[in-house]
Design a protein around this motif. Structure first.
Motif, PDB file in Angstrom:
ATOM      1  N   GLY A   1       0.827  -1.204   0.000  1.00 50.48           N
ATOM      2  CA  GLY A   1       0.000   0.000   0.000  1.00 50.48           C
ATOM      3  C   GLY A   1       0.861   1.254   0.000  1.00 50.48           C
ATOM      4  O   GLY A   1       1.906   1.302  -0.628  1.00 50.48           O
ATOM      5  N   TRP A   2       0.415   2.266   0.748  1.00 56.09           N
ATOM      6  CA  TRP A   2       1.142   3.522   0.816  1.00 56.09           C
ATOM      7  C   TRP A   2       0.764   4.253   2.096  1.00 56.09           C
ATOM      8  O   TRP A   2      -0.214   3.929   2.764  1.00 56.09           O
ATOM      9  N   LEU A   3       1.568   5.271   2.429  1.00 57.94           N
ATOM     10  CA  LEU A   3       1.299   6.168   3.533  1.00 57.94           C
ATOM     11  C   LEU A   3       1.085   7.547   2.942  1.00 57.94           C
ATOM     12  O   LEU A   3       1.996   8.107   2.330  1.00 57.94           O
ATOM     13  N   GLU A   4      -0.128   8.089   3.061  1.00 54.93           N
ATOM     14  CA  GLU A   4      -0.410   9.424   2.538  1.00 54.93           C
ATOM     15  C   GLU A   4      -0.021  10.451   3.595  1.00 54.93           C
ATOM     16  O   GLU A   4      -0.359  10.305   4.769  1.00 54.93           O
ATOM     17  N   THR A   5       0.710  11.494   3.181  1.00 52.77           N
ATOM     18  CA  THR A   5       1.224  12.467   4.134  1.00 52.77           C
ATOM     19  C   THR A   5       1.418  13.836   3.492  1.00 52.77           C
ATOM     20  O   THR A   5       1.548  13.940   2.275  1.00 52.77           O
ATOM     21  N   ASP A   6       1.410  14.869   4.311  1.00 49.72           N
ATOM     22  CA  ASP A   6       1.887  16.203   3.928  1.00 49.72           C
ATOM     23  C   ASP A   6       3.280  16.292   4.508  1.00 49.72           C
ATOM     24  O   ASP A   6       3.468  16.103   5.717  1.00 49.72           O
ATOM     25  N   GLN A   7       4.255  16.580   3.686  1.00 45.68           N
ATOM     26  CA  GLN A   7       5.649  16.534   4.113  1.00 45.68           C
ATOM     27  C   GLN A   7       6.402  17.753   3.605  1.00 45.68           C
ATOM     28  O   GLN A   7       6.183  18.179   2.464  1.00 45.68           O
ATOM     29  N   TRP A   8       7.294  18.323   4.426  1.00 46.00           N
ATOM     30  CA  TRP A   8       8.193  19.372   3.972  1.00 46.00           C
ATOM     31  C   TRP A   8       9.379  18.680   3.324  1.00 46.00           C
ATOM     32  O   TRP A   8      10.066  17.884   3.958  1.00 46.00           O
TER      33      TRP A   8
END
Length: 117
Positions: free
Chosen positions: A86-93
């Motif tokens: 699967g995947w890990l959805e994130t907001d990342q700098w």
């Protein structure tokens, strides 16, 4: 997004990107990792098979830029990091060097281009 970061000088060291821009992110360049890494062939197969894949290039959406006290630019990107099946959805700098904008050609294919900042 930047409501709690007051700025008194111009040009501002941050800016929102509206609408968000489609980008490709090189995770190996953009997210810092421990300098004391382990070789993948030394890890158990279960760890390699189901952990975050940080050597991938993934699509994302750029929402903002912010400058660091050392002068580097970071982009706030919403992306999916591959993880196992699967995947890990994130907001990342993400470091600017790892962010490439995507454009659509007349034939409908996507090609990365530079510069973005």
């Amino acid at each position: 997004m930047f409501e709690s970061w007051p700025v008194h000088f111009q040009p501002e060291p941050r800016r929102e990107v509206e609408p968000p821009v489609a980008v490709i992110v090189d995770l190996a360049l953009g997210i810092a990792r421990s300098p004391i890494g382990r070789r993948a062939d030394g890890l158990p197969l279960r760890v390699r098979a189901e952990s975050l894949q940080m050597d991938a290039k993934v699509p994302g959406a750029l929402h903002a830029w912010a400058r660091t006290a050392r002068g580097d630019w970071l982009g706030r990107v919403r992306l999916r990091i591959p993880a196992g099946q699967g995947w890990l959805e994130t907001d990342q700098w993400i470091a600017a060097v790892a962010i490439t904008p995507v454009t659509t050609t007349r034939q409908g294919t996507n090609k990365p281009k530079r510069p973005l900042i």
